[in-house]
Design an enzyme around this catalytic site. Structure first.
Site, PDB file in Angstrom:
ATOM      1  CG  ASP A 130      11.384  -3.841  20.772  1.00 19.69           C
ATOM      2  OD1 ASP A 130      11.846  -3.872  21.930  1.00 19.69           O
ATOM      3  OD2 ASP A 130      10.537  -4.665  20.365  1.00 19.69           O
ATOM      4  CG  ASN A 170      10.774  -8.775  20.729  1.00 25.30           C
ATOM      5  OD1 ASN A 170      10.268  -9.512  19.896  1.00 25.30           O
ATOM      6  ND2 ASN A 170      10.344  -8.715  21.980  1.00 25.30           N
ATOM      7  CG  HIS A 220      16.126 -12.645  15.665  1.00 18.97           C
ATOM      8  ND1 HIS A 220      14.838 -13.066  15.894  1.00 18.97           N
ATOM      9  CD2 HIS A 220      16.872 -13.784  15.617  1.00 18.97           C
ATOM     10  CE1 HIS A 220      14.796 -14.384  15.971  1.00 18.97           C
ATOM     11  NE2 HIS A 220      16.027 -14.843  15.816  1.00 18.97           N
TER      12      HIS A 220
END
Length: 244
Positions: free
Chosen positions: A95, A93, A110
């Site tokens: 975030d 993720n 990522h």
């Protein structure tokens, strides 16, 4: 420096854990990704073709992330670390929900959406405490800034580090991922043979590879449940009574 002998939980999280905080996944058929095919906003070709559209899309995603809040699964993992367990999180993720929950050892395979980076030097990264990225925003070398995310077709720069972390696991916990995105999905192959692995996902019965225990619950229910057992017993294990 003395070797850290505390039980080491390595956690591999995917979009399912963030979805419970309201962050839309690109695999869903509705929400933020519905009108934005990934090949038009999440590839190097898309960036070369229409950088303004790519920036606008990630500015929307950035707003969504800032509005989201860590859920029970994020908080449980942070609490386990605070209680004395050694917890390493590897996430697909982009975030920052793990960090906001209190986890201190988080590796983003990522990238991170709340960072920008140079288009000519990936080492030049800039935090984005507010706002987004616009055309004309440049790095210290004078080149356009782009989101600090790994697009489809790009290499995963921290993959080797992630493999080394998994190789040190006493237990591997996989949460909210389909195990379909490569090379991240191959991380399980690097776990020690003696280290048990458990997948927490509503579709765990379907997604779980051979040899992986299954807890068919959402992250927000399954992860706190496991954490309560581990904190109570002071060790990492997979209770058979939970695997149903």
């Amino acid at each position: 420096m003395a070797e850290d002998r505390r039980p080491h939980l390595v956690v591999f999280t995917g979009s399912g854990i963030s979805a419970e905080s309201g962050i839309q996944t690109f695999r869903a058929g509705d929400g933020l990704w519905a009108d934005h095919p990934l090949e038009e906003v999440a590839t190097p070709e898309a960036w070369r073709r229409d950088p303004r559209r790519v920036l606008a899309f990630y500015n929307m995603r950035r707003t969504q992330v800032r509005r989201a809040r860590p859920n029970a699964a994020h908080k449980a993992l942070a609490a386990l670390e605070k209680s004395g367990f050694r917890v390493s999180i590897i996430t697909q993720n982009i975030d920052d929900l793990h960090e906001r929950a209190g986890s201190r050892n988080v590796l983003h395979l990522h990238g991170e959406i709340l960072k920008a980076r140079s288009t000519v030097d990936a080492r030049m990264q800039y935090r984005l405490p507010r706002g987004g990225i616009e055309l004309g925003d440049i790095c210290d070398k004078g080149s356009q800034l782009r989101p600090d995310v790994v697009w489809f077709g790009e290499s995963v720069p921290h993959f080797s580090e992630a493999c080394k972390t998994v190789a040190e696991a006493d237990l591997l916990l996989v949460v909210g991922t389909s195990l379909a995105v490569m090379p991240a999905a191959s991380l399980l192959d690097h776990a020690p043979l003696e280290a048990p692995c458990v997948l927490v996902d509503p579709e765990a019965e379907v997604l779980s590879p051979p040899g992986v225990a299954r807890l068919s619950q959402t992250a927000g229910k399954g992860v706190p449940r496991l954490v309560r057992y581990w904190k109570r017993e002071g060790r990492l294990w997979i209770p058979e009574t939970l695997m149903a």
